[in-house]
Design a protein around this motif. Structure first.
Motif, mmCIF file in Angstrom:
data_model
loop_
_atom_site.group_PDB
_atom_site.id
_atom_site.type_symbol
_atom_site.label_atom_id
_atom_site.label_comp_id
_atom_site.label_asym_id
_atom_site.label_seq_id
_atom_site.Cartn_x
_atom_site.Cartn_y
_atom_site.Cartn_z
ATOM 1 N N ARG A 4 -54.830 91.354 106.860
ATOM 2 C CA ARG A 4 -55.479 90.219 106.191
ATOM 3 C C ARG A 4 -54.883 89.868 104.835
ATOM 4 N NH1 ARG A 4 -61.596 92.544 107.063
ATOM 5 N NH2 ARG A 4 -61.725 92.267 109.339
ATOM 6 N N THR A 5 -54.076 90.715 104.241
ATOM 7 C CA THR A 5 -53.525 90.424 102.915
ATOM 8 C C THR A 5 -52.771 89.089 102.948
ATOM 9 O OG1 THR A 5 -53.371 92.754 102.364
ATOM 10 C CG2 THR A 5 -51.981 91.261 101.108
ATOM 11 N N ARG A 6 -52.995 88.261 101.914
ATOM 12 C CA ARG A 6 -52.453 86.904 101.881
ATOM 13 C C ARG A 6 -51.424 86.746 100.763
ATOM 14 N NH1 ARG A 6 -53.565 84.188 106.581
ATOM 15 N NH2 ARG A 6 -55.553 84.997 107.368
ATOM 16 N N ALA A 7 -50.487 85.842 100.994
ATOM 17 C CA ALA A 7 -49.482 85.496 99.985
ATOM 18 C C ALA A 7 -49.441 83.976 99.828
ATOM 19 C CB ALA A 7 -48.119 86.024 100.397
ATOM 20 N N GLN A 8 -49.728 83.519 98.636
ATOM 21 C CA GLN A 8 -49.761 82.079 98.353
ATOM 22 C C GLN A 8 -48.480 81.670 97.629
ATOM 23 O OE1 GLN A 8 -52.288 79.966 99.262
ATOM 24 N NE2 GLN A 8 -50.995 78.272 98.535
ATOM 25 N N PRO A 9 -47.707 80.708 98.175
ATOM 26 C CA PRO A 9 -46.468 80.289 97.500
ATOM 27 C C PRO A 9 -46.750 79.569 96.187
ATOM 28 C CG PRO A 9 -46.912 78.894 99.418
ATOM 29 C CD PRO A 9 -47.916 79.993 99.451
ATOM 30 N N GLU A 10 -45.868 79.799 95.211
ATOM 31 C CA GLU A 10 -45.946 79.168 93.903
ATOM 32 C C GLU A 10 -44.776 78.216 93.711
ATOM 33 O OE1 GLU A 10 -48.457 80.061 91.182
ATOM 34 O OE2 GLU A 10 -49.330 80.366 93.191
#
Length: 593
Positions: free
Chosen positions: A179-185
């Motif tokens: 479930r760990t999420r990565a949001q692009p910057e």
């Protein structure tokens, strides 16, 4: 006092395996690495001194003291920081790193011996650096030029350590549940949010920075394992600021208490993509395969430490008289090494440990050839892939068995903490579980390796050992053993085809046969290596070697192996041929109490 901290590296046996069985000097020349025999032996000798004098004395206290957590900061046991600094300053951390980034490029065939020494001296101490080396490999293979330039040199030198962050409370083996999420910057980085558990070395006081390799999902990622990406998330950012991640808790463990096993919280922590989006599992497998080999070495290291402790005690402990009459009539009783059952335990320890060392060196050779990307690259890659699950699972099973025998050899004293044997047994238990449980390794061997190519690589391996066994029959003293090994190799080939056919008929058979097939394969492999060792020992004795005691011991141990341990393969064969139905016929509700 004969305790597990009295470790001495088995240099004579390591030299035998490296030089006499596998010609490590020729291997180095093939890899275009300039290491002659004197240099190689010097590495082993200095490694033996460092592990015996610096690391082994830390082991018992690390178990008693453990790691401590205060305000998200972790302190390691007394002496670990100073020993780690020596480890880095003496160049041990950079042994295997690529030379382009400051590493020494020492082949795995050589470094595996030193790493085994570390595992024997203190498994808890070794875990920190072992994962760093796996992180280096993943970053070197898959990272961008910018990430390599920014992070590899300090990881290779040991100034920084690395971790692998896979497991979550709901996602262990099944990473599809991650479930760990990565949001692009906008600046090309990502914000990683989630919780990871069982993170070895997730926080510690050995280094100023820790580089976490974290599996996470991008917002538009497809479901399942096809939607997992890998991110590099440092504890300290390039600008010197502390990243938004922390250790939320330390696990209270059965063993390896000197290793900080952390619950890691990532709260929008800044990270960078490693490799391609949604290809994180492929990147991580680069790291995991190396880590699984290293965990196999952990089992081997524990086994060696337990054998040494058991052997010393058996020579010192006086109890009862020999069944054949007094051996030490001037003493109150005979040393317990004269008793047949004690000999059985010691020879089991010795035969399994030294057999695993031969297989470890052979596997390390394949890993070297695979990474060298030469003409043998693809063949070595296939062979290493076949062997890694066997090495990880069987070696760690051996570590537990040999440690348990060590406790038995000490009798009641083996159950007492101060002697150190029970610590080895507790420390070794995790090796059968992490980096993929041994049941998962067995599934991998059947599903991805045996079924993946229809048994082609297995048959190629059997062909190699069959030729060696046939040649060994020319030596009259070894003929009976060589014939027994040849028969098992033929049986292994037939069994492989029977397993493939059964699994194609019924997919439940994959899980039903896997553990026993892996164990069968390992026992037959070790028989092949013991036959090679016996052949070399026979040649050395015929040539009038001055070290006759060593070679006679090899012949005796080889004889014990095929007469008393190789028959275990038959039990595993019979068990797996029992089929899946006896496992699956009972309704789940009938498992009652």
């Amino acid at each position: 006092m004969t305790t597990s901290s009295n470790y001495q590296a088995p240099l004579r046996d390591m030299r035998f395996v490296l030089h006499e069985l596998f010609d490590v000097s020729a291997h180095c020349r093939q890899l275009q690495v300039e290491l002659d025999r004197d240099v190689l032996d010097g590495i082993l000798e200095e490694g033996a001194r460092f592990t015996g004098e610096v690391i082994a004395p830390l082991n018992r206290n690390s178990d008693e003291q453990g790691c401590q957590l205060h305000c998200s900061e972790v302190t390691t046991p007394d002496g670990f920081r100073q020993a780690y600094r020596q480890y880095v300053d003496n160049g041990w951390a950079s042994m295997t790193g690529p030379q382009a980034f400051g590493g020494q490029g020492v082949p795995q065939m050589v470094s595996a011996c030193f790493h085994e020494m570390l595992m024997s001296a203190s498994l808890a101490f070794r875990v920190y650096s072992g994962l760093t080396e796996s992180a280096v490999l993943a970053l070197y293979r898959h990272g961008s030029a910018e990430l390599k330039q920014a992070y590899l040199a300090n990881l290779i030198s040991g100034e920084w350590t690395g971790t692998m962050c896979l497991t979550e409370p709901q996602a262990g083996t099944d990473l599809a549940l991650l479930r760990t999420r990565a949001q692009p910057e906008a600046d090309g980085s990502y914000r990683v949010t989630g919780n990871k558990i069982f993170i070895s070395g997730g926080e510690q006081d050995l280094t100023d920075n820790i580089i976490h390799l974290v599996l996470a999902r991008l917002p538009d990622a497809p479901p399942g394992v096809k939607g997992i990406s890998l991110f590099l998330v440092p504890k300290v950012l390039p600008d010197g600021q502390r990243n938004t991640l922390s250790c939320g808790a330390l696990e209270h463990k059965m063993g390896i208490k000197g290793t900080s096993t952390c619950v890691m919280n990532f709260d929008g922590a800044q990270g960078w993509l490693v490799g391609e989006a949604n290809q994180g599992l492929a990147c991580m497998f680069t790291m995991m395969n190396d880590a699984r080999f290293q965990v196999g070495l952990q089992g081997l290291g524990i086994a060696e430490a337990a054998f040494q402790g058991g052997l010393r005690y058996a020579r010192e402990r006086l109890q009862s008289r020999s069944l054949a009459g007094a051996v030490a009539p001037d003493q109150a009783a005979d040393p317990i090494i004269v008793h047949p059952d004690v000999r059985r335990m010691l020879l089991t320890q010795k035969a399994l440990t030294e057999g695993c060392r031969m297989l470890a060196t052979y596997t390390a050779r394949q890993l070297d050839l695979e990474q060298a990307m030469g003409a043998d690259h693809q063949a070595a890659k296939r062979r290493a892939a076949l062997l890694i699950p066997i090495v990880k699972a069987f070696f760690t099973d051996v570590g537990q068995e040999v440690a348990s025998l060590g406790v038995a050899l000490y009798g009641g004293h083996g159950y007492i903490r101060e002697w150190g044997m029970e610590q080895l047994m507790r420390d070794s238990r995790i090796t059968q579980l992490y980096e993929g449980t041994n049941g998962i390794q067995a599934l991998d061997l059947i599903r991805r390796k045996l079924l993946g190519d229809g048994g082609a690589e297995l048959n190629a391996l059997i062909d190699e050992f069959a030729q060696l066994a046939e040649a060994a029959q020319a030596h009259e003293p070894l003929r009976e053993m060589a014939q027994a090994v040849s028969q098992r190799l033929r049986e292994w080939r037939e069994l492989g085809q029977a397993v493939i056919a059964a699994c194609q008929r019924d997919p439940q058979e994959i899980g039903a046969v896997s553990v026993d097939f892996l164990a069968y394969s390992a026992y037959v492999l070790l028989a092949g290596f013991w036959l090679q060792a016996a052949t070399r020992a026979q040649q050395a004795l015929a040539q009038g070697s001055a070290d006759s005691g060593f070679y006679q011991a090899k012949l005796h141990t080889a004889d014990f192996y095929w007469r008393r341990l190789l028959p275990r393969a038959g039990a595993h064969r019979d068990a797996l041929l029992g089929g899946a139905n006896c496992l699956m016929a009972m309704a789940a509700s009938d498992f009652s109490f």
